[in-house]
Design a protein around this motif. Structure first.
Motif, short mmCIF file in Angstrom:
data_model
loop_
_atom_site.label_atom_id
_atom_site.label_comp_id
_atom_site.label_asym_id
_atom_site.label_seq_id
_atom_site.Cartn_x
_atom_site.Cartn_y
_atom_site.Cartn_z
N GLY A 23 61.42 23.40 39.25
CA GLY A 23 60.77 23.93 38.05
C GLY A 23 59.73 24.99 38.38
N ALA A 24 58.89 24.73 39.39
CA ALA A 24 57.88 25.70 39.77
C ALA A 24 58.50 26.98 40.30
CB ALA A 24 56.94 25.08 40.82
N LEU A 25 59.58 26.85 41.06
CA LEU A 25 60.21 28.04 41.62
C LEU A 25 60.86 28.88 40.53
CD1 LEU A 25 60.89 29.57 44.20
CD2 LEU A 25 62.96 28.19 44.42
N ALA A 26 61.49 28.23 39.56
CA ALA A 26 62.07 28.99 38.45
C ALA A 26 60.99 29.77 37.71
CB ALA A 26 62.81 28.04 37.51
N THR A 27 59.84 29.13 37.50
CA THR A 27 58.73 29.81 36.84
C THR A 27 58.21 30.98 37.67
OG1 THR A 27 58.11 27.74 35.77
CG2 THR A 27 56.45 29.49 35.82
N GLN A 28 58.10 30.79 38.98
CA GLN A 28 57.60 31.84 39.85
C GLN A 28 58.56 33.03 39.90
OE1 GLN A 28 54.69 32.25 41.40
NE2 GLN A 28 53.94 30.36 40.46
N VAL A 29 59.87 32.75 39.90
CA VAL A 29 60.84 33.85 39.91
C VAL A 29 60.73 34.67 38.63
CG1 VAL A 29 63.30 34.39 39.88
CG2 VAL A 29 62.42 32.69 41.48
N LEU A 45 55.26 27.50 26.01
CA LEU A 45 55.70 28.32 27.15
C LEU A 45 56.95 29.12 26.80
CD1 LEU A 45 55.11 26.08 30.30
CD2 LEU A 45 54.23 28.38 29.93
N ARG A 46 57.92 28.45 26.16
CA ARG A 46 59.16 29.16 25.79
C ARG A 46 58.87 30.29 24.80
NH1 ARG A 46 61.19 23.84 26.31
NH2 ARG A 46 60.81 23.41 24.10
N GLN A 47 58.00 30.03 23.83
CA GLN A 47 57.66 31.08 22.87
C GLN A 47 56.95 32.24 23.55
OE1 GLN A 47 55.35 29.25 19.77
NE2 GLN A 47 57.06 28.00 18.99
N LEU A 48 56.06 31.90 24.50
CA LEU A 48 55.34 32.95 25.20
C LEU A 48 56.29 33.79 26.04
CD1 LEU A 48 52.58 34.20 25.84
CD2 LEU A 48 52.34 32.52 27.69
N GLN A 49 57.24 33.14 26.69
CA GLN A 49 58.21 33.90 27.49
C GLN A 49 59.10 34.76 26.60
OE1 GLN A 49 60.01 30.73 29.67
NE2 GLN A 49 58.44 30.72 31.28
N SER A 50 59.42 34.25 25.41
CA SER A 50 60.20 35.06 24.47
C SER A 50 59.40 36.27 24.02
CB SER A 50 60.61 34.22 23.26
OG SER A 50 61.42 33.13 23.65
N THR A 51 58.10 36.08 23.84
CA THR A 51 57.25 37.21 23.47
C THR A 51 57.21 38.25 24.58
OG1 THR A 51 55.90 35.74 22.12
CG2 THR A 51 54.92 37.84 22.75
N GLY A 82 58.68 43.75 26.59
CA GLY A 82 58.95 44.49 27.80
C GLY A 82 59.39 43.63 28.96
N GLY A 83 59.13 42.32 28.94
CA GLY A 83 59.60 41.44 30.01
C GLY A 83 61.10 41.26 29.92
N SER A 84 61.74 40.99 31.06
CA SER A 84 63.20 40.88 31.07
C SER A 84 63.70 39.52 31.53
CB SER A 84 63.79 41.94 32.00
OG SER A 84 63.28 41.76 33.32
N ALA A 85 62.82 38.59 31.92
CA ALA A 85 63.25 37.30 32.46
C ALA A 85 62.56 36.19 31.71
CB ALA A 85 62.94 37.20 33.96
N ALA A 86 63.22 35.02 31.69
CA ALA A 86 62.67 33.85 31.02
C ALA A 86 63.33 32.61 31.60
CB ALA A 86 62.89 33.92 29.52
N VAL A 87 62.58 31.50 31.54
CA VAL A 87 63.13 30.21 31.95
C VAL A 87 63.89 29.64 30.76
CG1 VAL A 87 62.59 27.89 32.74
CG2 VAL A 87 61.29 29.83 33.61
N ILE A 88 65.18 29.45 30.90
CA ILE A 88 65.98 28.90 29.82
C ILE A 88 65.79 27.39 29.71
CG2 ILE A 88 68.33 28.59 28.98
CD1 ILE A 88 69.07 31.20 30.26
N SER A 89 65.81 26.71 30.85
CA SER A 89 65.62 25.25 30.84
C SER A 89 65.00 24.82 32.15
CB SER A 89 66.95 24.52 30.61
OG SER A 89 67.85 24.78 31.69
N MET A 90 64.04 23.90 32.05
CA MET A 90 63.43 23.31 33.24
C MET A 90 64.42 22.30 33.85
SD MET A 90 60.58 24.83 33.57
CE MET A 90 59.65 23.83 34.71
#
Length: 441
Positions: free
Chosen positions: A126-132, A199-205, A210-218
């Motif tokens: 989970g931490a690595l997916a977030t860091q990527v 977190l998911r809403q923030l990543q969608s924002t 301008g961001g291109s990546a997001a965590v789909i599922s932990m």
């Protein structure tokens, strides 16, 4: 050299060596798998780009980028600090414990972590997916990135608190303690759900700004990794077989051998007269079939040989026994079913039927004309006074004989001037038979 001869010399001649080279790696791999502890794998899913790749080449480029980020020791170190893991080395994890897989030709990837501890595998994945995702979106708003980092840290703290409350709940004895701990557990679960949604809403924002990546599922709880025993055994067996074939080839180059009697006869420029087969009782005695006996008799008659000298790469006692057996088979009276009658005419063979009855094929030898007696001696038993008439060499060649034995026979032919009648084949001698009888003559 024919292909079949090469196969016989390599596989049949060195089968024990090949079995050892294949069995030892298989045994080592099996022992290593038996002694190793099970591993667990946890997988998180991320989207690396908001725009789907147009071609496989573009998809491969995105995959290489994500894999390069996920296996970077610096990124793994950040993930270890975020997950609160201090017992793992980033370089070791980057070497093979972190894997990235693409779903088809899309920009969606699975980031997997393999570890002996299921808790560490889940937390680190989970931490690595977030860091990527954070690294890919690093060119966006720094405040948003800091907020994502803060929320992720809060999520990890809440997870730690939940584990503590769950442990206390398992040890609770009174109804009141159980109710209080259950309420705390429900509150923590609600906070974790709210935090994950934020977190998911923030990543969608971030994606929309301008961001291109997001965590789909932990990652869900880690599961035991599939065993690689079958694959490792196959690779170990194949590597052992290749190594064994190389060693066998080198041995054949250093100490070449002759595959069988046909090849031995071809080296000497003579004919292959047949093969001696082991006796049914399994002893050292051999049997000679009818075709071989006929070939020997006719060869002796055609060449006018009076003394047949039996030689070959065999122990002296074995040569003497073969010479005695051949003398019995080639004697004029051997194989006849009836003696001459009083008027000098041979009696009718018992195997031939009377008129109107069916004849059997057993007395084949009785159809042959009678030949003069031939003396058969083993080479170690020959002296200057033994034998009568012209001498001829009969070579008995076991399978997989060393090629230097051919040169020894050629030297013997050149020294004595005796013609070679032919070659008889037989099975290769076992080591214990050769040592018991004193080695080759």
């Amino acid at each position: 050299m024919e292909f079949n001869e090469a196969l016989r010399r390599t596989f049949a001649g060195h089968w024990r060596l090949l079995v050892c080279f294949v069995a030892v790696p298989l045994l080592v791999v099996a022992v290593m798998h038996a002694l190793s502890s099970p591993s667990y794998v946890a997988t998180g899913r991320i989207q690396a780009s908001s725009t789907p790749p147009g071609t496989d080449t573009e998809a491969d480029a995105v995959l290489n980028r994500v894999a390069g980020i996920a296996t970077s020791p610096a990124v793994i170190n950040d993930a270890l600090r975020q997950a609160g893991i201090t017992t793992r080395d980033a370089n070791q994890l980057a070497g093979g414990d972190v894997a990235v897989g693409r779903l088809g030709s899309s920009a969606v990837f699975n980031v997997s972590v393999t570890d002996p501890s299921p808790q560490i595998a889940t937390g680190l994945a989970g931490a690595l997916a977030t860091q990527v995702v954070t690294f890919i979106n690093g060119a966006g708003d720094p405040r948003t990135t800091a907020l994502v980092t803060q929320l992720t840290s809060q999520q990890q703290n809440l997870l730690a608190q939940r584990q503590q409350v769950a442990a206390k709940l398992a040890l609770a004895s009174g109804p009141l303690d159980t109710a209080n701990l259950s309420a705390q557990l429900s509150t923590l679960d609600q906070q974790l759900n709210d935090l994950g949604s934020t977190l998911r809403q923030l990543q969608s924002t971030v994606l929309s700004t301008g961001g291109s990546a997001a965590v789909i599922s932990m990652p869900p709880p880690a599961t035991q990794a599939p065993s690689k025993l079958a694959t490792d055994l196959g690779l170990a067996g194949l590597a052992g077989l290749i190594a064994g074939l190389l060693v066998a080839t080198v041995l054949e180059v250093v100490r070449p051998r002759v595959a069988g009697a046909r090849e031995f006869a071809r080296e000497l420029g003579t004919v292959d007269l047949g093969r001696l087969t082991p006796a049914p009782d399994g002893g050292d005695a051999v049997t000679i079939d009818v075709a071989t006996t006929v070939a020997l008799r006719e060869t002796v008659t055609r060449t006018g040989t009076g003394t047949m000298v039996v030689t070959g790469p065999l122990p002296a006692p074995r040569l003497s026994a073969l010479a005695e057996e051949l003398a019995n088979r080639l004697s004029p009276g051997h194989g006849t079913g009836g003696a001459p009658s009083a008027d000098g005419v041979s009696a009718r063979p018992a195997g031939f039927a009377d008129p109107g009855r069916t004849a059997t094929l057993d007395p084949v030898m009785e159809l042959l004309p009678q030949h003069e007696a031939v003396e058969v001696r083993a080479l170690p038993d020959v002296d200057t006074t033994s034998g009568n008439g012209r001498r001829g060499l009969l070579v008995v060649a076991p399978d997989l004989t060393l090629h230097r034995e051919v040169d020894d026979i050629r030297t013997l032919i050149a020294a004595t001037g005796w013609p070679v009648l032919g070659v008889l084949g037989m099975r290769a001698l076992r080591r214990r038979e050769s040592s018991r009888e004193g080695g080759p003559a």
